[in-house]
Design a protein around this motif. Structure first.
Motif, short mmCIF file in Angstrom:
data_model
loop_
_atom_site.label_atom_id
_atom_site.label_comp_id
_atom_site.label_asym_id
_atom_site.label_seq_id
_atom_site.Cartn_x
_atom_site.Cartn_y
_atom_site.Cartn_z
N LEU A 288 48.52 12.61 17.86
CA LEU A 288 49.27 12.59 19.12
C LEU A 288 48.43 11.88 20.17
O LEU A 288 47.21 12.05 20.22
N PRO A 306 53.89 11.08 17.96
CA PRO A 306 54.19 11.73 19.24
C PRO A 306 53.23 11.33 20.35
O PRO A 306 52.05 11.09 20.12
N CYS A 307 53.76 11.28 21.58
CA CYS A 307 52.98 10.93 22.77
C CYS A 307 53.37 11.86 23.92
O CYS A 307 54.52 12.32 24.00
N VAL A 308 52.43 12.08 24.83
CA VAL A 308 52.67 12.79 26.09
C VAL A 308 51.93 12.03 27.18
O VAL A 308 50.80 11.56 26.97
N GLY A 329 57.52 9.08 25.29
CA GLY A 329 57.29 10.51 25.10
C GLY A 329 57.50 11.26 26.40
O GLY A 329 57.73 10.66 27.46
N PRO A 330 57.40 12.59 26.37
CA PRO A 330 57.56 13.39 27.59
C PRO A 330 56.52 13.04 28.64
O PRO A 330 55.37 12.76 28.32
N ARG A 344 57.45 19.62 22.46
CA ARG A 344 58.66 18.80 22.58
C ARG A 344 58.47 17.43 21.95
O ARG A 344 59.36 16.91 21.26
N SER A 345 57.31 16.82 22.18
CA SER A 345 57.07 15.48 21.64
C SER A 345 57.13 15.48 20.12
O SER A 345 57.57 14.49 19.51
N ARG A 346 56.70 16.57 19.50
CA ARG A 346 56.73 16.66 18.04
C ARG A 346 58.13 16.98 17.52
O ARG A 346 58.59 16.37 16.55
N HIS A 349 60.42 13.91 17.98
CA HIS A 349 59.87 12.60 17.70
C HIS A 349 60.82 11.74 16.86
O HIS A 349 61.11 10.58 17.22
N TRP A 353 62.14 9.94 20.23
CA TRP A 353 61.05 9.09 20.69
C TRP A 353 60.70 7.95 19.74
O TRP A 353 60.36 6.86 20.20
#
Length: 410
Positions: A288, A306-308, A329-330, A344-346, A349, A353
């Motif tokens: 991530l 995934p990204c945040v 991502g979020p 959430r990102s996971r 995804h 995303w």
């Protein structure tokens, strides 16, 4: 014809963006004299490491320094805050720059050779360094180059529409730095025990970075959640000097020190600027990405994950091209929301995303079966008015020593 490649920075992170082009040029036209110039021993060592034995065999290497007493005095007094040596080296080495027909650079500082030192006959080619969205990458200075090499159509379009660069002065060549990725699986001595690995990669600029307002809260979260691993690998310039000064928006700040509780945390790996921070090993290893405005997000998205993003400055970012990557991502404004954002990102995804990430990557990278350095070398040769025969060039790169010898480890 004499073509120079200049590496003039405190850190080595720009070398991989344009050195592969120099090596490809050296293999394609024996009538071209390729000269690589560095301004520190650190840069010289990195050039030699990445050159695969070509230094002295098709590529010559020179190390430029300060020669005037006044420059040395000014550098000694100002270097702690400002990149004085980086600016002064031009005026102290004008004869070298006059000896070149073309200068290839990864940054914009070298335009001083035209604007201040009036080297009108010197043609300067910009390779850029990274495929990020920040406004400084698309300022009016970009139009000062004689030619620009870009990674993909999104970069090309923004340069044309936002900075007025003549389309005829732009070549899409892909991303030479990707040529340096190892063919096999990227490894790193992290504990592979099933716990997810997050890369926190804050930028250096005080008016954009999440580090100054929220960085320690992020580290605290991972100290308290040891079911996660964290790689803390900020922009290599964040901790390079006691103070951080930015020129695009004048601001002075300091990154501070890394407290003992973070250094001792067994699930936190800290790298404040080693070679591993520049080789894409972290962006390839992490599960991530957590960051703000670094262009490394696009190197991470070579493999969608995934990204945040941390919006610590409360930007009204939606629809702003300077924050285009935040669509991947979020986006949160408070580090207290980090846990839910990671979840959430996971969870979203695959459906939300990943399609956006793939579209963002495809807009910014035009990659083909041909090495990007080869494409870039052809573009430089064409700009120089030289015929180009594709040589069977293969970059041979030493395997980086990725063992961490600083503070913090898994």
């Amino acid at each position: 014809m004499r073509i120079g490649f200049l590496f003039n920075h405190d850190q080595v992170h720009q070398v991989a963006h344009s050195l592969p082009i120099a090596l490809a040029l050296a293999g394609g036209d024996r009538d071209l004299e390729i000269v690589v110039a560095t301004t520190s021993r650190r840069l010289t060592a990195e050039v030699i490491r990445l050159s695969g034995g070509l230094i002295g065999h098709g590529v010559s290497l020179v190390e430029l320094g300060l020669t005037r007493r006044s420059s040395k005095i000014l550098a000694a007094t100002a270097e702690a805050v400002l990149p004085a040596i980086k600016l002064l080296v031009y005026g102290d080495n004008l004869e070298f720059f006059r000896s070149l027909d073309i200068l290839v650079v990864a940054e914009k500082t070298s335009l001083i050779l035209k604007t201040r030192y009036r080297l009108k006959d010197l043609k300067i080619v910009h390779t850029r360094h990274g495929a990020g969205d920040r406004a400084i990458g698309f300022d009016k200075a970009s139009a000062g180059f004689d030619h620009v090499l870009v990674s993909g159509r999104k970069i090309r379009d923004r340069l044309i529409h936002e900075t007025g660069v003549d389309p005829a002065k732009i070549s899409i060549v892909g991303y030479p730095k990707f040529d340096l990725l190892p063919a096999g699986v990227t490894t790193h001595p992290l504990l592979d025990d099933g716990r997810p690995v997050t890369l926190y990669n804050p930028h250096v600029s005080p008016h954009l970075s999440s580090w100054y307002e929220a960085g320690r809260q992020v580290l605290d979260w991972f100290v308290e959640h040891d079911d996660h691993h964290l790689i803390f690998a900020p922009h290599v310039m964040l901790f390079e000097r006691p103070f951080v000064a930015t020129i695009d928006k004048l601001r002075l700040d300091r990154a501070g020190r890394i407290e003992e509780r973070y250094l001792r945390a067994p699930n936190i790996h800290i790298d404040l600027g080693s070679r591993a921070s520049t080789t894409m090993v972290y962006t390839q290893r992490a599960d991530l990405y957590l960051g703000d405005v670094s262009s490394q997000i696009y190197e991470f998205l070579r493999k969608p994950r995934p990204c945040v993003f941390l919006n610590s400055h409360h930007f009204d970012w939606a629809g702003d091209p300077n924050f285009g990557h935040w669509r991947a991502g979020p986006v949160i404004e408070d580090a207290a929301d980090l846990g839910p954002a990671i979840d959430r990102s996971r969870q979203e995804h695959a459906t939300v995303w990943r399609p956006v990430q793939e579209a963002l990557f495809d807009e910014r990278f035009d990659l083909t079966g041909e090495p990007s350095a080869q494409r870039a070398a052809r573009a430089v040769a064409r700009f120089a008015g030289r015929a180009w025969a594709d040589p069977p060039v293969q970059l041979v790169v030493d395997t980086p020593d990725l063992a961490w010898t600083g503070t913090g480890a898994f």
